[in-house]
Design an enzyme around this catalytic site. Structure first.
Site, mmCIF file in Angstrom:
data_model
loop_
_atom_site.group_PDB
_atom_site.id
_atom_site.type_symbol
_atom_site.label_atom_id
_atom_site.label_comp_id
_atom_site.label_asym_id
_atom_site.label_seq_id
_atom_site.Cartn_x
_atom_site.Cartn_y
_atom_site.Cartn_z
ATOM 1 N N HIS A 56 0.833 -1.204 0.000
ATOM 2 C CA HIS A 56 0.000 0.000 0.000
ATOM 3 C C HIS A 56 0.864 1.248 0.000
ATOM 4 O O HIS A 56 1.505 1.592 0.988
ATOM 5 C CB HIS A 56 -0.930 0.022 1.210
ATOM 6 N N HIS A 58 0.945 5.438 -1.443
ATOM 7 C CA HIS A 58 0.501 6.659 -2.135
ATOM 8 C C HIS A 58 1.772 7.471 -2.378
ATOM 9 O O HIS A 58 2.187 8.265 -1.533
ATOM 10 C CB HIS A 58 -0.475 7.464 -1.282
ATOM 11 N N GLN A 61 2.345 11.242 -1.659
ATOM 12 C CA GLN A 61 2.366 11.757 -0.292
ATOM 13 C C GLN A 61 3.778 11.828 0.281
ATOM 14 O O GLN A 61 4.000 12.481 1.304
ATOM 15 C CB GLN A 61 1.441 10.925 0.593
ATOM 16 N N ARG A 82 -6.094 15.285 6.005
ATOM 17 C CA ARG A 82 -6.531 15.040 4.636
ATOM 18 C C ARG A 82 -6.650 16.345 3.849
ATOM 19 O O ARG A 82 -6.279 16.405 2.669
ATOM 20 C CB ARG A 82 -7.874 14.297 4.624
ATOM 21 N N TYR A 121 -4.220 7.663 -7.198
ATOM 22 C CA TYR A 121 -5.474 8.340 -7.520
ATOM 23 C C TYR A 121 -5.324 9.765 -8.046
ATOM 24 O O TYR A 121 -6.321 10.476 -8.194
ATOM 25 C CB TYR A 121 -6.437 8.311 -6.332
ATOM 26 N N ARG A 210 -16.891 5.195 0.714
ATOM 27 C CA ARG A 210 -17.287 6.604 0.650
ATOM 28 C C ARG A 210 -17.203 7.128 -0.781
ATOM 29 O O ARG A 210 -17.986 7.973 -1.201
ATOM 30 C CB ARG A 210 -16.388 7.485 1.531
ATOM 31 N N HIS A 233 -9.678 0.841 0.764
ATOM 32 C CA HIS A 233 -9.649 1.353 2.129
ATOM 33 C C HIS A 233 -10.980 1.014 2.807
ATOM 34 O O HIS A 233 -12.044 1.221 2.215
ATOM 35 C CB HIS A 233 -9.541 2.890 2.140
ATOM 36 N N GLU A 236 -11.102 2.762 8.316
ATOM 37 C CA GLU A 236 -9.872 3.360 8.851
ATOM 38 C C GLU A 236 -10.161 4.290 10.018
ATOM 39 O O GLU A 236 -9.360 4.376 10.952
ATOM 40 C CB GLU A 236 -9.136 4.121 7.745
ATOM 41 N N HIS A 270 -6.247 -1.208 5.939
ATOM 42 C CA HIS A 270 -6.466 -0.711 7.302
ATOM 43 C C HIS A 270 -7.439 -1.613 8.079
ATOM 44 O O HIS A 270 -7.033 -2.289 9.013
ATOM 45 C CB HIS A 270 -6.938 0.748 7.339
ATOM 46 N N ASP A 321 2.152 3.204 2.966
ATOM 47 C CA ASP A 321 1.057 4.165 2.847
ATOM 48 C C ASP A 321 1.534 5.585 2.551
ATOM 49 O O ASP A 321 1.933 5.894 1.444
ATOM 50 C CB ASP A 321 0.195 4.105 4.107
#
Length: 454
Positions: A56, A58, A61, A82, A121, A210, A233, A236, A270, A321
């Site tokens: 996992h 990203h 980030q 976030r 993403y 979501r 996800h 979490e 998670h 992550d």
């Protein structure tokens, strides 16, 4: 690539620890032979273990490393973090993402990872306008992985909504959004680019319940190969659980299991907030729990119920992550320590009396990670890809340490400093703690940071 032989002082194999091991690798990067008591080929010395998958990531980030550790005007949480992350995510160009990802992947390799699961993403331009090639940003992750020499399972992210029940997205999510048709074009393009490359695989990552509806996800899954991995996800945050209950009367893991027939094709990222019943059901489903303990600690997510999940036979894997730290040893250590802190015990996840805690964790994350990534790794044995991490047997911290004691020392004390060499697909990409393309990749990374700081 020609066939090669590597010699190690000791190696962890399916038959257990063996000494004086020669591993033969064919021209395709697969292990064709393992022989103990034989010294042939390139002598790397050291302690050889299967390299760990990082399920996992990203990559974007990594750019904000250290820049979200200042207190805000009110109570800080995952949700305030976030918003800060969205601000950084809106700034990266394709060149920036490729440079940041390549630097990150070098750091992963030097830590002992050999595969990255990139949950990607950032699909569109900063204003939300699609690129000419809708797969542009994910292709840049492919390019970064190739430059670094790491295996990659690319997981383009399906993201369409801003909350449960198809709520409108917020402005900060505009780079992420796709509906089924355009998203499947991204997947198709990536599949074409991955074809024939032994270090590449393609799956998908519905961001969360979501961000997608079950109906949208079913439409996309119907357009995938049956063995394509699916990462999502789930559960979490407590607020996510509360919002899901308000929308559906179900908790997120319950809703996921009601909506889809989970199997080891699925990785639940998670899965922090579960009831005992959910924990047992997820374990029995065969789905892999993709755990990111250092990120989960940094974000204040909570503690995964690892003791209960693993007692039910649940499969785990690890990922870095948001890349607060990049270290399989540190994530495995944090996973164990979280259980100790919660339950005020020690050796919480050891397989039984007299068993090594580090070995239990390492074996579990290795097996689950290989399944999650859908790549032929996870063992130093014929038929597996030659992805091998070599620990420095001459390091002072490993003096007098052998076999499982060496693993325990790496995981609980030594960390990245003990990783000396790394082989991916039969190619040595880290030699005596130095990555073969380290200078060029670091130079590109520094240039990207200068652009982003202006």
């Amino acid at each position: 690539m020609e066939s090669r032989k590597f010699h190690f002082a000791s190696a962890l194999t399916p038959q257990g620890w063996q000494r004086d091991v020669t591993v033969t690798v064919d021209s395709g990067g697969m292990i064709s032979g393992v022989a103990a008591g034989r010294a042939e080929g390139e002598r790397l010395s050291g302690i050889a273990v299967p390299a760990m998958p990082n399920v996992h990531s990203h990559a974007h980030q990594r750019f904000m490393l250290g820049l979200a550790e200042r207190a805000g005007p009110g109570a800080d949480s995952f949700w305030t973090w976030r918003e800060a992350m969205y601000g950084f995510a809106l700034r990266l160009s394709p060149d920036d993402l490729e440079a940041v990802a390549a630097q990150l992947y070098v750091e992963m390799l030097k830590a002992g990872f050999s595969i990255v699961g990139e949950f990607q993403y950032l699909h569109h331009q900063p204003d939300g306008t699609p690129y000419a090639d809708p797969a542009e940003m994910s292709l840049r992750c492919f390019a970064a992985a190739q430059h670094a020499g790491i295996g990659i399972t690319i997981l383009p992210t399906l993201y369409a909504f801003g909350g449960f029940g198809g709520q409108d997205p917020v402005a900060g999510q505009r780079r992420f959004l796709n509906q089924a048709e355009r998203f499947l074009k991204i997947v198709d393009n990536l599949s074409i680019q991955a074809k024939g490359d032994p270090l590449r695989r393609v799956g998908i990552s519905p961001h969360s319940l979501r961000a997608v509806t079950p109906e949208l996800l079913r439409e996309v899954v119907a357009g995938l190969p049956d063995d394509a991995p699916i990462h999502v996800h789930v559960a979490e945050q407590v607020k996510e659980v509360d919002d899901c209950l308000a929308f559906s009367g179900r908790r997120p893991v319950e809703l996921l299991m009601e909506s889809f027939a989970l199997s080891d094709r699925w990785t639940a990222i998670h899965a922090t907030h579960m009831t005992p019943a959910e924990t047992a059901a997820l374990a029995r489903s065969g789905a892999i729990a993709g755990l990111c303990p250092t990120t989960e600690a940094n974000l204040g997510d909570g503690i995964f119920p690892a003791t209960g999940f693993m007692a039910e036979g649940g499969a785990i894997a690890i990922g870095s992550d948001s890349h607060i730290t990049v270290s399989p040893a540190e994530d495995l250590r944090m996973l164990e320590y979280s259980q100790r802190l919660r339950d005020r015990t020690r050796n919480a996840l050891a397989a039984g009396p007299g068993q090594s805690t580090g070995r239990t964790l390492f074996d579990a994350a290795l097996k689950g990670g290989a399944r999650s990534m859908r790549q032929p790794v996870g063992a130093i044995a014929p038929g597996y890809r030659a992805d091998i991490t070599v620990l420095d047997a001459d390091h002072p911290l490993l003096a007098g340490r052998r076999e499982d004691a060496a693993l325990d020392t790496w995981i609980f004390s030594g960390g990245n400093a003990l990783v000396k060499d790394v082989i991916v697909g039969g190619t040595q990409v880290v030699k005596d703690r130095h990555h073969v393309n380290e200078e060029t990749i670091a130079r590109n990374f520094r240039a990207a940071l200068r652009r982003l700081d202006t």
